[in-house]
Design a protein around this motif. Structure first.
Motif, PDB file in Angstrom:
ATOM      1  N   SER A 215      11.365 -33.393  48.448  1.00 31.63           N
ATOM      2  CA  SER A 215      12.578 -32.642  48.105  1.00 31.63           C
ATOM      3  C   SER A 215      12.621 -32.183  46.652  1.00 31.63           C
ATOM      4  O   SER A 215      13.546 -31.473  46.260  1.00 31.63           O
ATOM      5  N   SER A 216      11.625 -32.576  45.851  1.00 33.80           N
ATOM      6  CA  SER A 216      11.673 -32.272  44.424  1.00 33.80           C
ATOM      7  C   SER A 216      10.827 -31.049  44.097  1.00 33.80           C
ATOM      8  O   SER A 216       9.786 -30.802  44.718  1.00 33.80           O
ATOM      9  N   ASP A 217      11.258 -30.293  43.086  1.00 31.87           N
ATOM     10  CA  ASP A 217      10.495 -29.143  42.613  1.00 31.87           C
ATOM     11  C   ASP A 217       9.479 -29.517  41.541  1.00 31.87           C
ATOM     12  O   ASP A 217       8.712 -28.665  41.095  1.00 31.87           O
TER      13      ASP A 217
ATOM     14  N   ASP B  99       4.045 -31.810  39.531  1.00 31.54           N
ATOM     15  CA  ASP B  99       3.483 -30.507  39.908  1.00 31.54           C
ATOM     16  C   ASP B  99       4.621 -29.496  39.882  1.00 31.54           C
ATOM     17  O   ASP B  99       5.518 -29.535  40.733  1.00 31.54           O
ATOM     18  N   ILE B 100       4.582 -28.595  38.902  1.00 30.15           N
ATOM     19  CA  ILE B 100       5.722 -27.705  38.664  1.00 30.15           C
ATOM     20  C   ILE B 100       5.234 -26.273  38.557  1.00 30.15           C
ATOM     21  O   ILE B 100       4.280 -25.984  37.819  1.00 30.15           O
ATOM     22  N   ASP B 101       5.871 -25.367  39.279  1.00 29.25           N
ATOM     23  CA  ASP B 101       5.639 -23.941  39.083  1.00 29.25           C
ATOM     24  C   ASP B 101       6.593 -23.470  37.998  1.00 29.25           C
ATOM     25  O   ASP B 101       7.760 -23.161  38.255  1.00 29.25           O
ATOM     26  N   VAL B 102       6.087 -23.414  36.773  1.00 29.59           N
ATOM     27  CA  VAL B 102       6.919 -23.011  35.648  1.00 29.59           C
ATOM     28  C   VAL B 102       7.326 -21.557  35.779  1.00 29.59           C
ATOM     29  O   VAL B 102       8.457 -21.163  35.477  1.00 29.59           O
TER      30      VAL B 102
ATOM     31  N   ARG C 142       1.430 -22.852  36.142  1.00 25.63           N
ATOM     32  CA  ARG C 142       1.636 -24.073  36.918  1.00 25.63           C
ATOM     33  C   ARG C 142       1.354 -25.268  36.011  1.00 25.63           C
ATOM     34  O   ARG C 142       0.373 -25.283  35.274  1.00 25.63           O
ATOM     35  N   LEU C 143       2.222 -26.285  36.068  1.00 30.79           N
ATOM     36  CA  LEU C 143       2.078 -27.492  35.265  1.00 30.79           C
ATOM     37  C   LEU C 143       1.956 -28.678  36.196  1.00 30.79           C
ATOM     38  O   LEU C 143       2.820 -28.890  37.059  1.00 30.79           O
ATOM     39  N   ARG C 144       0.881 -29.434  36.038  1.00 27.14           N
ATOM     40  CA  ARG C 144       0.686 -30.632  36.861  1.00 27.14           C
ATOM     41  C   ARG C 144       0.199 -31.772  35.965  1.00 27.14           C
ATOM     42  O   ARG C 144      -0.230 -31.555  34.826  1.00 27.14           O
TER      43      ARG C 144
END
Length: 927
Positions: free
Chosen positions: A485-487, A585-588, A593-595
């Protein structure tokens, strides 16, 4: 028309943005067929039928990448996909790591190099730190060591049984057993991942270019290995078995200058030596021949009956046997030996640093001792691990149990012989690295050379038998939860690891004396062919088997000094590690992309030591002295992907490395100060309360990936060591020690000289690495490629502590380390030429009687060559490969230097040793 693709895409890092390359290829192929059929058919129904038939019959041609390029592709992908800053090597197939040994392969990675010991790569230095600062794992599990401390000797692991190696330069919270400089994780094959049956056999013949230097040694050897991988029961059960045997000769031509000084400044002139001149005070020359046999076996059982349970059992065992023959001559010529009978009757000098140094002339009165030594060593290394994963819903529970055991039994025997009376010898010694020349008489004359003690060591022979056992037991639980559920939070881990380590060492020392200590000639029937020391201008020396003479000529008896008794010690550690880690894991944005991960470890350590204390009342056992402490280690790893192959990595962590085991022993020399009138306790020895090296580390890396096997990276690192271990005088509680004195000390407290935690400093450096395929530049260069890397490292740490020697550097630190490899691979042919370079460094070596010493090792530049041919699939010899290799192609010598003993800051040549070239010719056959 056919659309082609490689068997592996450039990286999985962009899979979330685009489909797999082979899927695109298949779609392209089918679309072209369908289009052609549409133009050929008039009726819609017939058009669809033909299209369906074409689709059923279509096959996509796959270009399978193999060999050197495949291994590079896999290693580059590992580097790109990791959340930590890592370096990797990968075998393209079983038994196909690209070098002779694991140490050779690892040492070519950016920021890494190896230290040669006895002519072979044995230990690895990471980022300017010796092997004692690195963690070593096998399949993620910490390994015991056959060495005297923690540093793992990589020659215990056959390259044929290792499928890949990953070196972690930044830690994360779930990495157990990590080091301060880095962590080396060796991996064996996983049969279910392998995906097919594979049977591989290989064999190589080996030859050393120096030939047979002395009786009993060999210059030829061999290597053979076999492995089998298969899957059963609908790919739910996998099996991998591998065996490897090495029988390898090592040869050595050795010359060493003992020490340099102007003894006239100390009131001890040396005959014709000018009073303002420095002179060499002793020398040695010898040859060594070693026969090394190593048997290794690996087995992996893997079971995955469903998506819920996955079980893997790993087994590894190796047995390493070595027999070494050493024959040589050595002597001291300082003015205090033998009542000053040795002197110069002629001395010619050369200016060195503005100071005259004796480089030729005549020595009178020396009595060389002829050495015939035989050394035996047997190492056994075993590692077992059982890993079980249980998945349900969003959870994965992993339980892992491991056992690692390393044993060493060693016997070193030295015997002495020499002529009667002093000798007059003309000599020439160099002031640069190289062999000297001494006009010795024939030291192999059986009528003039006697078994005796020419140097007055107090015995006619010495034998030391030692035993060592290192046992690691560990158990680990890890729980991973996927967060859907997290972005930004993809999953998190929590876990616990328990490790118990015990290391026991003991030694027995024996002296061998001739009856009445009367010089004795050797029965000619027991003599072997004389050994030549002509390379050092020393002629031939008497040669025999010292163990064959031991019972016939000598009385052997136990004779242990206080130093010998203190070699018996036992260390025990219990380490509990609790950890938690969040995987990010984030789509900035659409293009960024930041992981990575952020986490923390809490490590609690209990350590205890047993040893021997030498007091005025005699030897006394010391038991159960130790310490307990805890450390909190946060860590952060982030990777920013900007698209088009650009990555930026950042790492920050608090790190530790537990202290050297051989400095944690509870051995001691204890006395009461009566000379200074204080009447207080004093002592020296090991420190069972020693705590770890601790550091704060920051890493930054910028990387650009282009093509499957090409990338460029620039990295920088900084480690601020909060503490470093060096010898200090510290307060110590002597309660329980006994000492014979008429006035017992009023207090149990006194001073103790021992290794202790003190002030630290920094380690910092930059690393550059590049891998390029020639086809990126021009099609004519297709098949060519290169790998280049270089690093610069510096440190502010004085390993001797504040006020120590200005010439001492951090052990293992070469400021510049560089590697260059060029290769060609096409149409079955392959060629690879590699050069490894490292700057001068302060190396750590075994010294006389098993003690450790630091020596100034000069720069090294070694070259290795590999040529091969793989027969094509169309050939009746399909699956067969032939390989020719040369290790140390340029016969690079091992060289050290030593400073003068008068404190002038001048350096002189010390050791000069050649090991020769290793030639290997062999085959590999895969079914």
């Amino acid at each position: 028309m056919t659309c082609k693709t490689t068997s592996r895409g450039p990286s999985a890092r962009n899979q979330r943005q685009r489909p797999q390359r082979h899927v695109l290829a298949a779609a392209c192929y089918l679309a072209l067929i369908a289009t052609a059929q549409v133009h050929a058919q008039e009726a819609q129904a017939a058009d669809e039928a033909v299209a369906q038939t074409a689709q059923a019959d279509a096959t996509v041609e796959t270009v399978k990448v193999t060999g050197i390029r495949s291994a590079i592709i896999s290693a580059v992908e590992t580097k790109a996909e990791s959340t930590s800053i890592v370096e990797a090597i990968s075998a393209e197939d079983l038994g196909k790591l690209p070098d002779i040994s694991i140490a050779d392969s690892i040492s070519r990675l950016p920021g890494l190099t190896m230290q040669r010991k006895e002519g072979r790569g044995e230990v690895i230095h990471i980022r300017g730190m010796s092997e004692q600062f690195a963690g070593t794992l096998l399949n993620g599990r910490e390994q015991a060591s056959t060495g005297d401390s923690r540093g793992v000797e990589f020659d215990q692991y056959p390259a044929e049984l290792i499928n890949g190696v990953t070196v972690y330069k930044t830690p994360d919270a779930s990495l157990i057993g990590q080091g301060l400089s880095g962590t080396v994780n060796m991996q064996t094959v996983r049969p279910l991942d392998f995906g097919e049956q594979r049977i591989v056999i290989s064999g190589q013949g080996e030859y050393n270019s120096l030939g047979e230097l002395t009786d009993g040694g060999n210059d030829k050897g061999y290597r053979v290995s076999a492995s089998y991988v298969d899957q059963f029961a609908n790919d739910t059960f996998g099996l991998a078995i591998g065996v490897a045997r090495l029988n390898s000769p090592f040869q050595e031509k050795h010359y060493k200058s003992w020490w340099w000084a102007n003894t006239s400044l100390w009131g001890a002139p040396q005959g014709a030596k000018p009073d303002d001149a420095i002179a060499l005070q002793g020398a040695e020359g010898w040859v060594k021949s070693r026969d090394t046999t190593r048997d290794g076996v690996m087995a992996v059982l893997e079971f995955k009956p469903n998506d819920t349970w996955h079980s893997v059992l790993d087994l590894y065992h190796s047995k390493f046997d070595q027999e070494e023959w050493m024959r040589g001559a050595m002597w001291t010529n300082d003015p205090w030996w033998n009542g000053g009978q040795v002197t110069y009757t002629q001395a010619n000098t050369t200016l060195h640093g503005g100071v005259p140094v004796v480089t030729s002339g005549t020595l009178s009165g020396i009595e060389p001792v002829i050495r015939n030594d035989n050394n035996l060593r047997e190492d056994k290394l075993s590692a077992f691990g059982w890993n079980n994963q249980f998945k349900w819903d969003v959870y994965t529970l992993t339980a892992d149990a491991a056992y690692s055991r390393a044993e060493r039994e060693q016997s070193t025997l030295e015997t002495y012989a020499g002529m009667l009376g002093g000798l007059d010898v003309d000599f020439t010694v160099p002031l640069t690295a190289g062999y000297a020349s001494y006009g010795l008489p024939d030291l192999s004359d059986p009528n003039a050379v006697y078994l005796r003690d020419p140097q007055g060591w107090g015995h006619d022979g010495r034998m030391e038998d030692s035993q060592q056992e290192d046992v690691l037991k560990s158990f680990r639980l890890d729980l991973n939860r996927v967060v859907e559920s997290s972005d930004f939070l993809r999953s998190y881990d929590v876990g616990f690891n328990y490790t118990k380590r015990t290391k026991d060492k003991s030694a027995q020392v024996y002296f061998a004396d001739l009856p009445g200590r009367v010089p004795t000639l050797v029965d000619p029937s027991l003599l072997q062919a004389p050994t030549s020391l002509g390379f050092a201008g020393m002629g031939d020396v008497l040669t025999y088997d010292p163990r064959a003479l031991l019972s016939r000529y000598y009385d052997v008896y136990l004779s242990e000094s206080n130093d010998d008794l203190q070699k018996d010690q036992a260390i025990e550690e219990e380490i509990r590690t609790f950890y938690a880690k969040a995987n990010l894991d984030i789509d900035v944005s659409d293009s960024v992309r930041l992981r990575g991960n952020v986490g923390v470890q809490y490590i609690h350590t209990d350590q205890r030591s047993d040893g021997v204390a030498i007091t005025g009342a005699g030897p006394a056992a010391v038991r159960g002295v130790g310490a307990s402490y805890g450390d909190i280690l946060p860590s952060l790893n982030l990777v920013a992907e900007f698209g088009d192959g650009w990555n930026v990595r950042f790492g920050a962590a608090k790190e530790l490395m537990r202290p050297r085991i051989n400095e944690m022993g509870a051995y001691a020399n204890v006395w009461v100060n009566v000379v200074d009138g204080s009447g207080e306790w004093a002592g020296s020895g090991g420190n069972p309360k020693l705590e770890p090296f601790r550091a704060n580390a920051v890493d930054l890396s910028v990387e650009k990936y282009f093509g499957d096997a090409s990338y460029v990276a620039l990295a920088a690192f900084y480690k601020g060591l909060e503490s470093y271990v060096y010898t200090q005088t510290i307060p110590w509680n002597f309660a329980g020690y006994e000492f014979e004195t008429t006035a017992p000390p009023a207090s149990d407290w006194g001073t103790f000289s021992a290794p202790a935690n003190g002030g630290g400093g920094y380690m910092r450096g930059v690393e550059f690495s590049l891998a390029l395929e020639g086809s990126l530049f021009h099609e004519v260069l297709d098949g060519f490629g290169t790998q280049l890397n270089a690093s610069y490292t510096e440190s502010s740490i004085d390993p001797d502590g504040p006020g120590g020697s200005s010439t001492d550097t951090f052990p293992g630190l070469s400021k510049i380390v560089a590697n260059a490899t060029v290769y060609y691979e096409k149409n079955g042919f392959s060629a690879r030429l590699s050069q490894r370079f490292r700057d001068p460094y302060r190396g750590e070596y075994s010294y006389i009687f098993g003690q450790r010493s630091y020596r100034y090792t000069l720069n090294e530049r070694t070259i290795d060559l590999q040529l091969g041919y793989d027969f094509p699939e169309t050939s009746s010899l399909s699956g067969l490969s032939v390989l020719f290799q040369v290790n140390n192609l340029n016969n690079e010598p091992f060289r050290t230097e030593v400073s003068d003993s008068n404190g002038l800051g001048l350096f002189f040549p010390e050791e000069y040793t050649e090991y020769g070239r290793q030639y290997m010719l062999g085959f590999r056959y895969s079914l």
